[in-house]
Structures are given as structure tokens and as C-alpha cells.
Scaffold this motif. Structure first.
Motif, PDB file in Angstrom:
ATOM      1  N   GLN A  70     -19.326 -12.443 -25.087  1.00  6.84           N
ATOM      2  CA  GLN A  70     -19.772 -13.771 -24.661  1.00  6.84           C
ATOM      3  C   GLN A  70     -20.651 -13.712 -23.406  1.00  6.84           C
ATOM      4  OE1 GLN A  70     -15.867 -15.419 -24.141  1.00  6.84           O
ATOM      5  NE2 GLN A  70     -15.842 -16.340 -26.190  1.00  6.84           N
ATOM      6  N   MET A  71     -20.643 -12.585 -22.737  1.00  4.46           N
ATOM      7  CA  MET A  71     -21.386 -12.446 -21.482  1.00  4.46           C
ATOM      8  C   MET A  71     -22.887 -12.286 -21.764  1.00  4.46           C
ATOM      9  SD  MET A  71     -18.940  -9.704 -19.502  1.00  4.46           S
ATOM     10  CE  MET A  71     -19.852  -9.769 -17.954  1.00  4.46           C
ATOM     11  N   PRO A  72     -23.712 -13.174 -21.206  1.00  7.91           N
ATOM     12  CA  PRO A  72     -25.164 -13.034 -21.416  1.00  7.91           C
ATOM     13  C   PRO A  72     -25.696 -11.674 -20.969  1.00  7.91           C
ATOM     14  CG  PRO A  72     -24.672 -15.199 -20.523  1.00  7.91           C
ATOM     15  CD  PRO A  72     -23.389 -14.406 -20.483  1.00  7.91           C
ATOM     16  N   ARG A  76     -25.335  -0.354 -14.207  1.00  7.92           N
ATOM     17  CA  ARG A  76     -26.583  -0.471 -13.436  1.00  7.92           C
ATOM     18  C   ARG A  76     -27.270   0.882 -13.326  1.00  7.92           C
ATOM     19  NH1 ARG A  76     -25.565  -2.813  -7.646  1.00  7.92           N
ATOM     20  NH2 ARG A  76     -24.768  -0.712  -7.391  1.00  7.92           N
ATOM     21  N   GLY A  77     -26.493   1.940 -13.134  1.00  5.67           N
ATOM     22  CA  GLY A  77     -27.064   3.283 -13.083  1.00  5.67           C
ATOM     23  C   GLY A  77     -27.690   3.680 -14.412  1.00  5.67           C
ATOM     24  N   SER A  78     -27.021   3.362 -15.505  1.00  8.26           N
ATOM     25  CA  SER A  78     -27.577   3.656 -16.835  1.00  8.26           C
ATOM     26  C   SER A  78     -28.852   2.867 -17.081  1.00  8.26           C
ATOM     27  CB  SER A  78     -26.547   3.337 -17.922  1.00  8.26           C
ATOM     28  OG  SER A  78     -25.442   4.194 -17.822  1.00  8.26           O
ATOM     29  N   ALA A  79     -28.882   1.647 -16.583  1.00 10.16           N
ATOM     30  CA  ALA A  79     -30.086   0.824 -16.727  1.00 10.16           C
ATOM     31  C   ALA A  79     -31.256   1.471 -15.972  1.00 10.16           C
ATOM     32  CB  ALA A  79     -29.830  -0.595 -16.210  1.00 10.16           C
ATOM     33  N   SER A  80     -30.994   1.937 -14.773  1.00  8.40           N
ATOM     34  CA  SER A  80     -32.048   2.605 -13.996  1.00  8.40           C
ATOM     35  C   SER A  80     -32.498   3.894 -14.668  1.00  8.40           C
ATOM     36  CB  SER A  80     -31.553   2.901 -12.574  1.00  8.40           C
ATOM     37  OG  SER A  80     -31.340   1.693 -11.878  1.00  8.40           O
ATOM     38  N   LYS A  93     -36.515  -6.495 -19.347  1.00 12.73           N
ATOM     39  CA  LYS A  93     -35.119  -6.807 -19.679  1.00 12.73           C
ATOM     40  C   LYS A  93     -34.158  -6.000 -18.804  1.00 12.73           C
ATOM     41  CE  LYS A  93     -35.840  -7.960 -24.545  1.00 12.73           C
ATOM     42  NZ  LYS A  93     -35.511  -7.602 -25.941  1.00 12.73           N
ATOM     43  N   ILE A  94     -34.494  -4.739 -18.574  1.00 14.08           N
ATOM     44  CA  ILE A  94     -33.648  -3.891 -17.730  1.00 14.08           C
ATOM     45  C   ILE A  94     -33.560  -4.466 -16.323  1.00 14.08           C
ATOM     46  CG2 ILE A  94     -33.556  -1.642 -16.558  1.00 14.08           C
ATOM     47  CD1 ILE A  94     -34.626  -0.423 -19.208  1.00 14.08           C
ATOM     48  N   GLU A  95     -34.690  -4.881 -15.775  1.00 12.39           N
ATOM     49  CA  GLU A  95     -34.694  -5.448 -14.426  1.00 12.39           C
ATOM     50  C   GLU A  95     -33.869  -6.732 -14.366  1.00 12.39           C
ATOM     51  OE1 GLU A  95     -38.922  -5.521 -13.824  1.00 12.39           O
ATOM     52  OE2 GLU A  95     -38.937  -3.438 -13.096  1.00 12.39           O
ATOM     53  N   GLU A  96     -33.897  -7.526 -15.431  1.00 15.42           N
ATOM     54  CA  GLU A  96     -33.079  -8.741 -15.501  1.00 15.42           C
ATOM     55  C   GLU A  96     -31.587  -8.388 -15.536  1.00 15.42           C
ATOM     56  OE1 GLU A  96     -34.678 -10.640 -18.972  1.00 15.42           O
ATOM     57  OE2 GLU A  96     -36.494 -11.315 -17.926  1.00 15.42           O
ATOM     58  N   VAL A  97     -31.235  -7.376 -16.311  1.00 16.03           N
ATOM     59  CA  VAL A  97     -29.830  -6.950 -16.393  1.00 16.03           C
ATOM     60  C   VAL A  97     -29.357  -6.427 -15.042  1.00 16.03           C
ATOM     61  CG1 VAL A  97     -28.309  -5.162 -17.369  1.00 16.03           C
ATOM     62  CG2 VAL A  97     -29.705  -6.577 -18.877  1.00 16.03           C
ATOM     63  N   ILE A  98     -30.173  -5.624 -14.384  1.00 17.41           N
ATOM     64  CA  ILE A  98     -29.812  -5.105 -13.055  1.00 17.41           C
ATOM     65  C   ILE A  98     -29.580  -6.264 -12.088  1.00 17.41           C
ATOM     66  CG2 ILE A  98     -30.690  -3.853 -11.036  1.00 17.41           C
ATOM     67  CD1 ILE A  98     -32.001  -1.870 -13.049  1.00 17.41           C
ATOM     68  N   LEU A 147     -26.273  -7.898 -12.974  1.00 12.47           N
ATOM     69  CA  LEU A 147     -25.156  -7.044 -12.572  1.00 12.47           C
ATOM     70  C   LEU A 147     -24.935  -7.099 -11.063  1.00 12.47           C
ATOM     71  CD1 LEU A 147     -25.755  -3.983 -14.904  1.00 12.47           C
ATOM     72  CD2 LEU A 147     -23.764  -5.517 -14.953  1.00 12.47           C
ATOM     73  N   ASN A 148     -26.020  -7.113 -10.305  1.00 11.04           N
ATOM     74  CA  ASN A 148     -25.903  -7.232  -8.845  1.00 11.04           C
ATOM     75  C   ASN A 148     -25.182  -8.524  -8.460  1.00 11.04           C
ATOM     76  OD1 ASN A 148     -27.122  -4.776  -8.275  1.00 11.04           O
ATOM     77  ND2 ASN A 148     -29.161  -5.668  -8.059  1.00 11.04           N
ATOM     78  N   LYS A 149     -25.512  -9.604  -9.145  1.00 12.53           N
ATOM     79  CA  LYS A 149     -24.854 -10.894  -8.870  1.00 12.53           C
ATOM     80  C   LYS A 149     -23.371 -10.847  -9.219  1.00 12.53           C
ATOM     81  CE  LYS A 149     -27.176 -14.183 -10.884  1.00 12.53           C
ATOM     82  NZ  LYS A 149     -28.101 -15.209 -11.412  1.00 12.53           N
ATOM     83  N   ILE A 150     -23.040 -10.218 -10.352  1.00 22.06           N
ATOM     84  CA  ILE A 150     -21.640 -10.112 -10.767  1.00 22.06           C
ATOM     85  C   ILE A 150     -20.852  -9.278  -9.755  1.00 22.06           C
ATOM     86  CG2 ILE A 150     -20.080  -9.152 -12.508  1.00 22.06           C
ATOM     87  CD1 ILE A 150     -22.297  -9.904 -14.616  1.00 22.06           C
ATOM     88  N   ILE A 151     -21.419  -8.148  -9.367  1.00 20.48           N
ATOM     89  CA  ILE A 151     -20.757  -7.257  -8.409  1.00 20.48           C
ATOM     90  C   ILE A 151     -20.514  -7.996  -7.090  1.00 20.48           C
ATOM     91  CG2 ILE A 151     -21.053  -5.172  -6.985  1.00 20.48           C
ATOM     92  CD1 ILE A 151     -22.584  -4.006  -9.525  1.00 20.48           C
TER      93      ILE A 151
END
Length: 118
Positions: free
Chosen positions: A7-9, A71-75, A101-106, A109-113
Motif C-alpha cells: 500500500q506504500m506509494p 536508499r543505498g540500493s537506489a543510489s 523515479k529513483i530520485e523521487e524514491v530517495i 525514503l528520507n522523509k520516512i526515515i
């Protein structure tokens, strides 16, 4: 509040990245099977997998660790895409679309962390 990681965007977008990476790497030369193809696919797939694992963890510290791994895998995936583009394996529009898309996910993730206090 989400009851399942699907369910997580951020997970949904990470899964899109994994699929996109699989498709873009499908045309890599056979000589890259055990190098770039394997590396980029593993990194791209582990973005969503680490989000899922983090979701299933108990405490915020554990959750954050897996969101950081994601986040590391995204980078790492972004780096492989840039390399593939520079050596002429990937077309710029397709790779840039995945990088966006990767930059959006990062960013997500930063916001979630940050929201989890870690």
C-alpha cells in the motif's frame, strides 16, 4: 496507516523501478550477463525488497536500517544507469526516466526515515 507494504506509494514506485531496470537491462550484451546485468538487476530489485523488509520490522530503528539499505540500493542502481548510459548501453530518455523515479524514491525514503526519528 498502511496495513501492508504494498500500500506504500514509495514501495509501489520502487517496484516500478525494479521492473524498468529489468526491461532496460534486457538488451545488454551477453558479455555483461555476470557483470552489469546482474548488478543492476539485483540493485534495482532490492530497493523494493528492503522497503518491504523494513515495513515488517518491529522497531523504528530496525525499520530505518532497512529504509537506509533501500536508499543505498537506489543510489547503486542510479550509478549503474549512469555508467550504462555513458558507455552507450542505455538510451538517455529511458535511463533518465528511471533516474528521476529513483530520485523521487530517495526523497520519500528520507522523509520516512526522518519521520521515524532516526
Amino acid at each position: 496507516m498502511y496495513t501492508d507494504f504494498t500500500q506504500m506509494p514509495v514501495w509501489q514506485k520502487a517496484m516500478e523501478i525494479g521492473v524498468d531496470v529489468y526491461k532496460i537491462s534486457d538488451s545488454l550484451p551477453k558479455k555483461e550477463d555476470y557483470a552489469l546485468t546482474s548488478q543492476i538487476r539485483n540493485a534495482g530489485e532490492s530497493i523494493s525488497a528492503n522497503i518491504a523488509e523494513g515495513f515488517g520490522r518491529g522497531g523504528n530503528k530496525e525499520k530505518c536500517n532497512f529504509y537506509r539499505y533501500s536508499r543505498g540500493s537506489a543510489s547503486e542502481t542510479k550509478s549503474h544507469l549512469i555508467y550504462g548510459k555513458l558507455v552507450g548501453y542505455f538510451a538517455e530518455p529511458e535511463s533518465n526516466s528511471i533516474i528521476t523515479k529513483i530520485e523521487e524514491v530517495i526523497h520519500e525514503l528520507n522523509k520516512i526515515i526522518k519521520s521515524l526519528g532516526n
